[in-house]
Every structure is written in structure tokens, then in C-alpha cells.
Design a protein around this motif. Sequence first.
Motif, PDB file in Angstrom:
ATOM      1  N   SER A 212       7.775   0.168  -7.391  1.00 25.93           N
ATOM      2  CA  SER A 212       7.466   0.062  -5.956  1.00 25.93           C
ATOM      3  C   SER A 212       8.596  -0.684  -5.236  1.00 25.93           C
ATOM      4  CB  SER A 212       6.131  -0.651  -5.743  1.00 25.93           C
ATOM      5  OG  SER A 212       6.212  -1.969  -6.251  1.00 25.93           O
TER       6      SER A 212
ATOM      7  N   THR B 252       1.999  -2.172  -9.817  1.00 25.89           N
ATOM      8  CA  THR B 252       1.213  -1.867  -8.613  1.00 25.89           C
ATOM      9  C   THR B 252      -0.249  -1.660  -9.003  1.00 25.89           C
ATOM     10  OG1 THR B 252       3.133  -0.769  -7.622  1.00 25.89           O
ATOM     11  CG2 THR B 252       0.992  -0.281  -6.651  1.00 25.89           C
TER      12      THR B 252
ATOM     13  N   LYS C 293       0.858  -1.200   0.000  1.00 25.55           N
ATOM     14  CA  LYS C 293       0.000   0.000   0.000  1.00 25.55           C
ATOM     15  C   LYS C 293       0.885   1.238   0.000  1.00 25.55           C
ATOM     16  CE  LYS C 293      -4.313  -1.208   2.196  1.00 25.55           C
ATOM     17  NZ  LYS C 293      -5.073  -0.976   3.429  1.00 25.55           N
TER      18      LYS C 293
ATOM     19  N   HIS D 242      -3.925   3.713   7.833  1.00 29.39           N
ATOM     20  CA  HIS D 242      -4.226   2.958   6.617  1.00 29.39           C
ATOM     21  C   HIS D 242      -3.170   1.893   6.307  1.00 29.39           C
ATOM     22  CE1 HIS D 242      -6.827   6.469   6.326  1.00 29.39           C
ATOM     23  NE2 HIS D 242      -7.609   5.706   5.585  1.00 29.39           N
TER      24      HIS D 242
ATOM     25  N   THR E 213      -0.017   1.831   5.737  1.00 30.24           N
ATOM     26  CA  THR E 213       0.762   2.152   4.533  1.00 30.24           C
ATOM     27  C   THR E 213       2.132   1.482   4.601  1.00 30.24           C
ATOM     28  OG1 THR E 213      -0.413   4.235   4.466  1.00 30.24           O
ATOM     29  CG2 THR E 213       1.598   4.099   3.148  1.00 30.24           C
ATOM     30  N   ASP E 214       2.536   0.845   3.497  1.00 27.44           N
ATOM     31  CA  ASP E 214       3.826   0.153   3.453  1.00 27.44           C
ATOM     32  C   ASP E 214       4.952   1.045   2.965  1.00 27.44           C
ATOM     33  OD1 ASP E 214       2.887  -2.593   4.098  1.00 27.44           O
ATOM     34  OD2 ASP E 214       1.672  -2.236   2.305  1.00 27.44           O
TER      35      ASP E 214
ATOM     36  N   GLU F 121      -5.678   0.408  -6.933  1.00 24.74           N
ATOM     37  CA  GLU F 121      -6.405   0.507  -5.657  1.00 24.74           C
ATOM     38  C   GLU F 121      -5.463   0.477  -4.452  1.00 24.74           C
ATOM     39  OE1 GLU F 121      -6.991  -1.531  -8.131  1.00 24.74           O
ATOM     40  OE2 GLU F 121      -7.058  -3.638  -7.504  1.00 24.74           O
ATOM     41  N   ASN F 122      -4.191   0.157  -4.681  1.00 23.20           N
ATOM     42  CA  ASN F 122      -3.230   0.192  -3.571  1.00 23.20           C
ATOM     43  C   ASN F 122      -2.447   1.496  -3.496  1.00 23.20           C
ATOM     44  OD1 ASN F 122      -3.909  -2.319  -2.617  1.00 23.20           O
ATOM     45  ND2 ASN F 122      -2.438  -3.390  -3.921  1.00 23.20           N
TER      46      ASN F 122
END
Length: 421
Positions: free
Chosen positions: A300, A24, A2, A62, A64-65, A27-28
Motif C-alpha cells: 500500500s 493492510t 482505505k 467512501h 478512499t485514500d 476491512e480497508n
Amino acid sequence: MKILVLGAGAREHAIIKALIRTGTAPENISCAPGNGGISQEVTCIALNPSDPSAVTAWATEHSTDLVIIGPEAPLVAGVSDALRASGIPVFGPSQAAAALEGSKSFAKEVMAAADVPTGMAKECSTISEVEAALDAFGAPYVVKADGLAAGKGVIVTSDKQAALAHAQTFLDQGMQILVEEFLAGEEVSLFFLSDGLSVLPLSPAQDFKRAYDNDEGPNTGGMGAYSPLPWLPHGFVAEVQERVALPTVRELARLGTPFVGLLYCGLIVTKNGIRVIEFNARFGDPETQVVLRRLLTPLSGLLHKAATGQLASTLEPEFSKDVAITVVLASEGYPVAAAPDREITGLAEEDEHVEIAHAATKLQADGKIYATGGRVLSVVSMAKTFHKARKHAYKVIENIKLEGSHYRTDIALKVDEGKDD
Ligand code: AMP
Ligand code: GLY
């Protein structure tokens, strides 16, 4: 993974397009605050990208990564420091390391300590010191404000009075002035991913900084770009990595301010070799539009590895052999005056040749797109040859209607082979 992208320009739109193109799922990806074009591809959130606690709270909530910071303002505001303190991987340097961009004298100190080739410069705090330095270096004069000046801090002129007036303007604002030797040669923007210790190069690009054709008119944020640069000497990227990027990153680590993010090396290729004219602590705009358009490796993964100290074991990113150009459409009066909001029509559907990265646009409830002034959008085109890439880009931009808007017609002209194959 994410991902949260911070920013609202064509650079951020290009980053998001590259994330999606290299795997990616849309939606992420979220973007704060985004713009009219970005909101058509991913979720945009009304969050101040320069508010460290608001960004950290949102990213935590959320799960998040990875947070990718586009512009400089959040870096200067300490957003990456706050995220890092909360254990959230962030691609973007700390406030202290971002001084490499914000303070030209700090950048010069780092380069001197790391033996990085750059122009000779004299730091001045009075107008008489400036005048003495101008006389010592001779014309053309290069005068730089030592602080954030919204892209207006540098003047290159043969008019000594204009050089002095420029210096006076920034001295009056309490800034130091750097007078630098004039460096003649082609300009190159070369980006490196850095994890604080290791770096990986992206592909070189050239930016067109002046507002009008033939490099006339005032300096801008950048009116177009192309990549790669077929005229670069063999071994150029490796040389910049060894002589500029690595020593700079090592020196920042030694100072206790490791640089994790995008090291933008602004270079001039002089007849005596490469010289650094500036560092930025972020992706360049519009160079990112062409560099990332050609990226084949998943973005990513690359940015996450940089954010988490894993570049030493990461392969160099791969790029398409195809070439990319981007032409910026600017609103009436840019870069001197702001234009009112106006509707844009004639935006083409994107295809395999052409993409449109939005900057100053907003999407109305009725589906109309409005330009909000400044650099409005970047038409990005990729093809086998510069001739074809230019043909596609200019065909699309000619059909975009925005009252009073302007663009340069000579982007990548000098590398246009003049035929299709
Ligand atoms: P900067 O904000 O440092 O990138 O400077 C803006 C522009 O001024 C650069 O893109 C160059 O075109 C020009 N410039 C900066 N420093 C020099 C220099 N020492 N010699 C010649 N041109 C320069
Ligand atoms: N294109 C120049 C910059 O991003 O600073």
C-alpha cells in the motif's frame, strides 16, 4: 489507508492478497467488481470499473485514500484522469499515457525519441506495404495490429500467407499494421513503479504465453509464470532501469503525459542485448501472482507513494529470496472457445506454500464455486527451490476438478533443480 481495487482477475486477487500479507487490514480494502475468490477476502462492490464518474463518486463518498487500477479497460476509459481531477490518489496512468500499451506505433515513437532499444519495425497501412516489409525483414515474420486486439493482435509465423492473412484481418478493421524484425532470445517481464518522474523496479518474472506444453498452441493471456529468473545476467535490472524505464518515463513527462502507475517492460534478451517487444500500462497477469507473492515491503505504501509523486525518496522494494511459480487453470476450449459455467471442486485450503488467486469464478449462494470460462484461477506456490515450488503447485492443481479444464505441466521446468535442496 482505505483502498479500492478495480478489476476482476487473478491479478487483482494477487494484488489484494499482497496488500493483506504486507499489512493492510482486509476491512480497508474494497474491490469492484471482484470475483468469487476475492469476495471471500474483502468486500466486493457492484460498480462498473470502467465508468469514470461512478468510480469517482464511490471513491469520494467512501473517503478512499488510494485507487489501484488492475486492467487496461478503466485506463483507456479515463478512470484515472477522473479520479486525479477529483484529488483522489490513483495508481494507474492517464488515458493519454496508457497509449503506451494501446498504440504500438506511439510506443515505437516514444522509444525512438528516448533511444530505448527495440526491434526494427515498419508501419504499414496497405497489404502491399505489409508484403514488402515481410520480404525486407524475412522469416520468421512478426506482424502486430496497432490497436487493442484483446491479446490476439500479434502473430509470429514462418508462413508468409498466414502473416498476410493476419495483417488483412486487422487492416479490414481499420487498424494500422506493424511489421517487426524477429527477435530471438528469452522473454522477461520486468515491472517498474513510476510516479511520473522516478521509477522503482520490482523483481523479474517470465510468463508462458502459449496454451500448451513446450510453447505449442495459440497465444494466451499467460498460462503460468515464475520469479526470480536465476539465469539473468548480473546487472540486468539496473540496465533495464537506465536504458528503458527511466528514459521512457522521462519522455512521457516531456510530452506532457506523465506516466503514474505500473510500467510493464516486455523484453527479449537477444545475443545483441536487451530489446523491448512491448510496454503495458498495468500489472501483468499472471506475472503479478509470482512477483507480488515474493514482495516483503508494504504494497500500500509503495503504490501510494507512486500515486503521490514520492518515489524519489522511497527505498527499492524488497523481495523474498524464496522463489515463486504460478500455474494457470484454464477452462475447456480456452483460448479459442468459451465454456459454459461449471462447478469447481477440490480447491485446497491455502497454506504457507500455496495460494489460489481466482480469475473467472463466482461464489454461489450455496457456497459452491463456479468457473465462468477463460483463465479460471492461478495456483501460486512459494518455496526455497523451484523443485519444491513446482511440487506443491502441481499437487494442488492436480486435485482441482473442473470438467474439460487444462493447464501446462512445464511451468518453470527449465529452472527446476531436480532435487529438494
Ligand atoms: P506482444 O503482444 O507484443 O507481447 O507479443 C506477443 C508475443 O509475440 C510475445 O510474448 C512474443 O513471444 C512474441 N513476439 C512479439 N514480438 C516479437 C518479436 N519482435 N520477435 C519475436 N517474438 C515476438
Ligand atoms: N502476461 C502478459 C500480460 O499481462 O500482458
